[in-house]
Design a protein around this motif. Structure first.
Motif, PDB file in Angstrom:
ATOM      1  N   PRO A 184       0.883  -1.171  -0.080  1.00  0.00           N
ATOM      2  CA  PRO A 184      -0.145   0.056  -0.044  1.00  0.00           C
ATOM      3  C   PRO A 184       0.833   1.451  -0.012  1.00  0.00           C
ATOM      4  O   PRO A 184       2.131   1.258   0.699  1.00  0.00           O
ATOM      5  N   ALA A 210      -5.641   9.743  -0.992  1.00  0.00           N
ATOM      6  CA  ALA A 210      -5.346   8.519  -1.287  1.00  0.00           C
ATOM      7  C   ALA A 210      -5.236   8.591  -3.048  1.00  0.00           C
ATOM      8  O   ALA A 210      -5.987   8.953  -3.679  1.00  0.00           O
ATOM      9  N   LEU A 211      -4.054   7.805  -3.253  1.00  0.00           N
ATOM     10  CA  LEU A 211      -3.673   7.664  -4.725  1.00  0.00           C
ATOM     11  C   LEU A 211      -3.471   6.117  -4.848  1.00  0.00           C
ATOM     12  O   LEU A 211      -2.704   5.625  -3.864  1.00  0.00           O
ATOM     13  N   ASP A 212      -3.725   5.488  -5.919  1.00  0.00           N
ATOM     14  CA  ASP A 212      -3.366   4.287  -6.126  1.00  0.00           C
ATOM     15  C   ASP A 212      -1.928   3.999  -6.918  1.00  0.00           C
ATOM     16  O   ASP A 212      -1.357   5.408  -7.245  1.00  0.00           O
ATOM     17  N   LYS A 213      -1.249   3.093  -7.343  1.00  0.00           N
ATOM     18  CA  LYS A 213       0.265   2.998  -7.851  1.00  0.00           C
ATOM     19  C   LYS A 213      -0.088   3.917  -9.012  1.00  0.00           C
ATOM     20  O   LYS A 213       0.971   4.710  -9.395  1.00  0.00           O
ATOM     21  N   GLN A 215      -1.995   6.078 -10.239  1.00  0.00           N
ATOM     22  CA  GLN A 215      -2.149   7.641  -9.855  1.00  0.00           C
ATOM     23  C   GLN A 215      -0.798   8.323  -9.337  1.00  0.00           C
ATOM     24  O   GLN A 215      -0.386   9.404  -9.822  1.00  0.00           O
ATOM     25  N   TYR A 216       0.027   7.638  -8.303  1.00  0.00           N
ATOM     26  CA  TYR A 216       1.080   7.996  -7.902  1.00  0.00           C
ATOM     27  C   TYR A 216       2.240   8.220  -8.842  1.00  0.00           C
ATOM     28  O   TYR A 216       2.947   9.186  -8.940  1.00  0.00           O
TER      29      TYR A 216
END
Length: 209
Positions: free
Chosen positions: A175, A184-187, A189-190
């Motif tokens: 995570p 919160a960002l997913d992979k 988005q990051y």
């Protein structure tokens, strides 16, 4: 057979009569108008940034951290210089700042903004940046709570730190920590957030012949 509803007096002074709905309709209309103005202003601001190209902004665009790191290596292998007007941070400070951003996405940001900010203004900012593929931010604004940057830091050490941060992010499968502003960002988005962040900073530097 449905019952016939009882009749009620409709005069303005009748007992039990509801107050007129006009004030509420006027309020809703005013609120909708203000919202429309706000959206229009935000859209205009975004368009302004898209059209604006200052002298020290190459407006680089990268889809991945790896793409951005190739430009980092190109600049680091030559006589990299800030484009005029020079940014407040030198090359080594910029590299460390970008490394901090990637490191904190894995470890946690030291001073995140409120959940309300992240879920409203922060999320809206990320959406706007993601849609146009570029971000625009103050290139001398530190990450809240991050250790102070050292203007005398050795460039090779700063480069090594950024390389390691990029490698750690690429290899990370667990995570990720919420971004201090975007939330919160997913992979994926990051990946885009880091690539845009690097591109924005690298755009203020170039190789001087």
């Amino acid at each position: 057979m449905a019952a016939t509803p009882p009749s009620h007096p409709t005069g303005p002074h009748s007992a039990g009569a509801r107050p007129p709905a006009a004030p509420r309709r006027a309020f809703l209309k005013t609120g909708a108008g203000l919202a429309t103005v706000g959206v229009a202003a935000a859209a205009a601001a975004g368009a302004g940034w898209l059209l604006h190209k200052p002298g020290n902004d190459r407006q680089l665009v990268y889809a991945t951290v790896a793409d951005a790191m190739r430009e980092v290596e190109r600049l680091a292998s030559a006589a990299v210089q800030p484009l005029p007007p020079a940014t407040a941070w030198n090359w080594s400070e910029t590299l460390v700042h970008c490394a901090q951003s990637i490191e904190f996405s894995l470890q946690g940001f030291p001073a995140p903004k409120s959940a309300l900010f992240q879920n409203t203004l922060g999320a809206a900012a990320f959406t706007l940046f993601a849609q146009r593929g570029r971000m625009s931010h103050n290139l001398a604004e530190p990450i809240p709570g991050a250790p102070a940057l050292d203007a005398a830091a050795e460039a090779q050490a700063a480069l090594a730190r950024l390389r390691q941060a990029a490698q750690d992010f690429a290899a990370h499968t667990g995570p990720l920590q919420p971004h201090f502003a975007y939330g919160a960002l997913d992979k994926a988005q990051y990946e885009q957030a880091h690539a845009m962040h690097l591109a924005n900073h690298l755009s203020a530097f170039d190789v001087v012949a």
